[in-house]
Design a protein around this motif. Structure first.
Motif, PDB file in Angstrom:
ATOM      1  N   PRO A 183       1.017  -1.082   0.086  1.00  0.00           N
ATOM      2  CA  PRO A 183      -0.072  -0.190   0.139  1.00  0.00           C
ATOM      3  C   PRO A 183       1.148   1.333   0.194  1.00  0.00           C
ATOM      4  O   PRO A 183       2.049   1.129   0.562  1.00  0.00           O
ATOM      5  N   VAL A 184       0.355   2.085  -0.630  1.00  0.00           N
ATOM      6  CA  VAL A 184       1.359   3.594  -0.814  1.00  0.00           C
ATOM      7  C   VAL A 184       1.726   3.984   0.444  1.00  0.00           C
ATOM      8  O   VAL A 184       2.633   4.607   0.733  1.00  0.00           O
ATOM      9  N   THR A 185       1.038   3.752   1.811  1.00  0.00           N
ATOM     10  CA  THR A 185       1.246   4.348   3.067  1.00  0.00           C
ATOM     11  C   THR A 185       2.579   3.582   3.403  1.00  0.00           C
ATOM     12  O   THR A 185       3.174   4.048   4.208  1.00  0.00           O
ATOM     13  N   ARG A 186       2.935   2.208   2.838  1.00  0.00           N
ATOM     14  CA  ARG A 186       4.249   1.995   3.134  1.00  0.00           C
ATOM     15  C   ARG A 186       5.474   2.279   2.262  1.00  0.00           C
ATOM     16  O   ARG A 186       6.406   1.374   1.810  1.00  0.00           O
ATOM     17  N   ILE A 187       5.294   3.586   1.700  1.00  0.00           N
ATOM     18  CA  ILE A 187       6.380   3.906   0.450  1.00  0.00           C
ATOM     19  C   ILE A 187       7.717   3.829   0.952  1.00  0.00           C
ATOM     20  O   ILE A 187       8.557   3.460   0.436  1.00  0.00           O
ATOM     21  N   GLN A 188       8.024   4.162   2.334  1.00  0.00           N
ATOM     22  CA  GLN A 188       9.431   4.056   2.758  1.00  0.00           C
ATOM     23  C   GLN A 188       9.969   2.762   2.883  1.00  0.00           C
ATOM     24  O   GLN A 188      10.923   2.332   2.306  1.00  0.00           O
ATOM     25  N   GLU A 189       9.166   1.521   3.219  1.00  0.00           N
ATOM     26  CA  GLU A 189       9.352   0.255   3.278  1.00  0.00           C
ATOM     27  C   GLU A 189       9.752  -0.218   1.726  1.00  0.00           C
ATOM     28  O   GLU A 189      10.648  -0.938   1.408  1.00  0.00           O
ATOM     29  N   ALA A 190       8.961   0.236   0.845  1.00  0.00           N
ATOM     30  CA  ALA A 190       9.008  -0.140  -0.561  1.00  0.00           C
ATOM     31  C   ALA A 190      10.295   0.420  -1.198  1.00  0.00           C
ATOM     32  O   ALA A 190      11.007  -0.375  -1.740  1.00  0.00           O
ATOM     33  N   HIS A 191      10.720   1.520  -0.917  1.00  0.00           N
ATOM     34  CA  HIS A 191      11.906   2.091  -1.335  1.00  0.00           C
ATOM     35  C   HIS A 191      13.220   1.161  -0.635  1.00  0.00           C
ATOM     36  O   HIS A 191      14.187   1.176  -1.292  1.00  0.00           O
ATOM     37  N   GLU A 192      13.094   0.940   0.736  1.00  0.00           N
ATOM     38  CA  GLU A 192      14.258   0.140   1.163  1.00  0.00           C
ATOM     39  C   GLU A 192      14.314  -1.013   0.573  1.00  0.00           C
ATOM     40  O   GLU A 192      15.428  -1.680   0.596  1.00  0.00           O
ATOM     41  N   TYR A 193      13.294  -1.831   0.282  1.00  0.00           N
ATOM     42  CA  TYR A 193      13.219  -2.994  -0.237  1.00  0.00           C
ATOM     43  C   TYR A 193      13.929  -2.917  -1.431  1.00  0.00           C
ATOM     44  O   TYR A 193      14.881  -3.948  -2.016  1.00  0.00           O
ATOM     45  N   MET A 194      13.473  -2.115  -2.429  1.00  0.00           N
ATOM     46  CA  MET A 194      14.406  -1.952  -3.652  1.00  0.00           C
ATOM     47  C   MET A 194      16.053  -1.579  -3.593  1.00  0.00           C
ATOM     48  O   MET A 194      16.630  -2.115  -4.332  1.00  0.00           O
ATOM     49  N   GLU A 195      16.090  -0.946  -2.698  1.00  0.00           N
ATOM     50  CA  GLU A 195      17.410  -0.565  -2.577  1.00  0.00           C
ATOM     51  C   GLU A 195      18.412  -1.784  -1.957  1.00  0.00           C
ATOM     52  O   GLU A 195      19.650  -1.851  -2.012  1.00  0.00           O
ATOM     53  N   SER A 196      17.473  -2.816  -1.583  1.00  0.00           N
ATOM     54  CA  SER A 196      18.456  -4.007  -1.082  1.00  0.00           C
ATOM     55  C   SER A 196      18.602  -4.936  -2.224  1.00  0.00           C
ATOM     56  O   SER A 196      19.282  -5.940  -2.002  1.00  0.00           O
ATOM     57  N   ASN A 197      17.914  -4.671  -3.327  1.00  0.00           N
ATOM     58  CA  ASN A 197      18.351  -5.493  -4.607  1.00  0.00           C
ATOM     59  C   ASN A 197      17.921  -6.996  -4.607  1.00  0.00           C
ATOM     60  O   ASN A 197      18.628  -7.981  -5.134  1.00  0.00           O
ATOM     61  N   LYS A 198      16.842  -7.092  -3.606  1.00  0.00           N
ATOM     62  CA  LYS A 198      16.504  -8.445  -3.568  1.00  0.00           C
ATOM     63  C   LYS A 198      15.107  -8.791  -4.292  1.00  0.00           C
ATOM     64  O   LYS A 198      14.834 -10.017  -4.669  1.00  0.00           O
ATOM     65  N   ASN A 199      14.562  -7.862  -5.243  1.00  0.00           N
ATOM     66  CA  ASN A 199      13.343  -7.973  -5.942  1.00  0.00           C
ATOM     67  C   ASN A 199      13.748  -8.592  -7.295  1.00  0.00           C
ATOM     68  O   ASN A 199      14.670  -8.724  -7.889  1.00  0.00           O
ATOM     69  N   VAL A 200      12.767  -9.722  -7.655  1.00  0.00           N
ATOM     70  CA  VAL A 200      12.673 -10.297  -8.853  1.00  0.00           C
ATOM     71  C   VAL A 200      11.454  -9.948  -9.617  1.00  0.00           C
ATOM     72  O   VAL A 200      10.380  -9.984  -9.264  1.00  0.00           O
TER      73      VAL A 200
END
Length: 332
Positions: free
Chosen positions: A306-323
């Motif tokens: 949810p957009v309310t967790r925008i900080q968490e989403a950015h942190e996850y992308m910066e971790s380079n774990k996403n596929v």
């Protein structure tokens, strides 16, 4: 309306939702009520202060979105009506409850896809389509090396290369990412953390090298790229995640290979080019998202926030774990 905002450049902790003015569609524009948007590396760089939006574009983050047509501006040609579901390529502004977009940059949602899935298509797939076909001139039977093979652009490029009859190879940073790329159609994958991808590529191609490289890394990869490039090969550079500086005889090595170095950014292209690209993609590629069969195309989603967790989403992308893609859902 609510929009993702930051007051000063910096880390993800600077992001929050802010009440801002709702935009009004101008000449030839449509107002899209946003259901979902996707994160892109450009959002992270802009948040850090390193990537200003093009002149006249919204300073709000978000280069792609899906949703429903809420309003038609003056001069619209009648292709869209209020209530239509659509997805859009944007120069910015997608991470908000509403965004204005030129009607020529809107695309219909492929049958069978949700609005959340559709939000993963515009920026990543149009970039991959442009790199492979308009710039890379990919041909059936050619070998293409796709760096960051598990990224949004990478997962799109694998499928598009395979559909063009080419042989996709990828680099990625984990065995899990390589396995996911191979499920999508990559013929082989090389873990850049554990092996020299140029040596592995030359071994796979029996010394010939690859005809096309899609490179979002840049500086740190230049020597290995040239090493595994086939004679008369094309190297398309569209990002600088590995730095902008090089040290060494790039030109002489590239000249020896008779190689072409092509550079590209999509966000800063003019409206006419983007509309041409969207039209070509809509006609040639979009139907394959709805067609059942071995060549069906699928956007790859990693996580939905949810957009309310925008900080968490950015942190996850910066971790380079996403596929694949990281999606933000916006509630009205």
């Amino acid at each position: 309306m609510l929009a993702v905002h930051f007051d000063k450049p910096g880390g993800p902790e600077n992001l929050y939702l802010k009440e801002v003015a709702k935009p009004s569609p101008g000449e030839g524009e449509v107002l899209l009520q946003v259901a979902a948007s996707a994160l892109n590396r450009a959002d992270l760089i802009q948040r850090r202060g390193g990537y200003d939006p093009p002149p006249g574009a919204s300073s709000i983050l978000g280069l792609e979105a899906s949703g429903h047509v809420a309003e038609l501006g003056p001069g619209c040609q009648g292709h869209w009506k209020i209530g239509d579901s659509a997805m859009a390529l944007l120069p910015g502004g997608g991470q908000a409850q509403y965004v204005t977009v030129l009607e020529g940059l809107l695309m219909p949602i492929p049958e069978g896809l949700t609005l959340t899935q559709a939000a993963a298509i515009p920026e990543a797939w149009l970039t991959a389509f442009q790199l492979l076909h308009l710039l890379g001139n990919i041909q059936a039977g050619e070998t293409v090396l796709i760096h960051a093979g598990s990224s949004g652009v990478g997962t799109a490029a694998i499928q598009l290369a395979q559909m063009a009859g080419a042989i996709p190879l990828v680099t990625a940073g984990s065995q899990h990412k390589i396995q996911m790329a191979e499920k999508l159609g990559a013929v082989a994958g090389f873990n850049y953390k554990e092996e020299d991808f140029s040596e592995a590529t030359l071994k796979f191609t029996k010394g010939v090298g690859v005809h096309l490289i899609l490179d979002c890394i840049g500086g740190s990869y230049w020597e290995k790229n040239v090493k595994c490039l086939a004679f008369d090969g094309r190297w398309v550079l569209y990002g600088l995640m590995g730095g902008a500086d090089i040290s060494g005889p790039l030109f002489s090595k590239l000249l020896f290979k008779r190689g072409s170095l092509i550079t590209s950014l999509l966000r800063s292209r003019d409206k006419k080019y983007k509309q041409m690209l969207v039209k070509a993609f809509t006609e040639q590629i979009l139907p394959h998202f709805s067609t059942e069969g071995p060549q069906r195309l699928l956007p790859v989603l990693d996580r939905v926030y949810p957009v309310t967790r925008i900080q968490e989403a950015h942190e996850y992308m910066e971790s380079n774990k996403n596929v694949g893609k990281i999606i933000l859902e916006l509630s009205q």
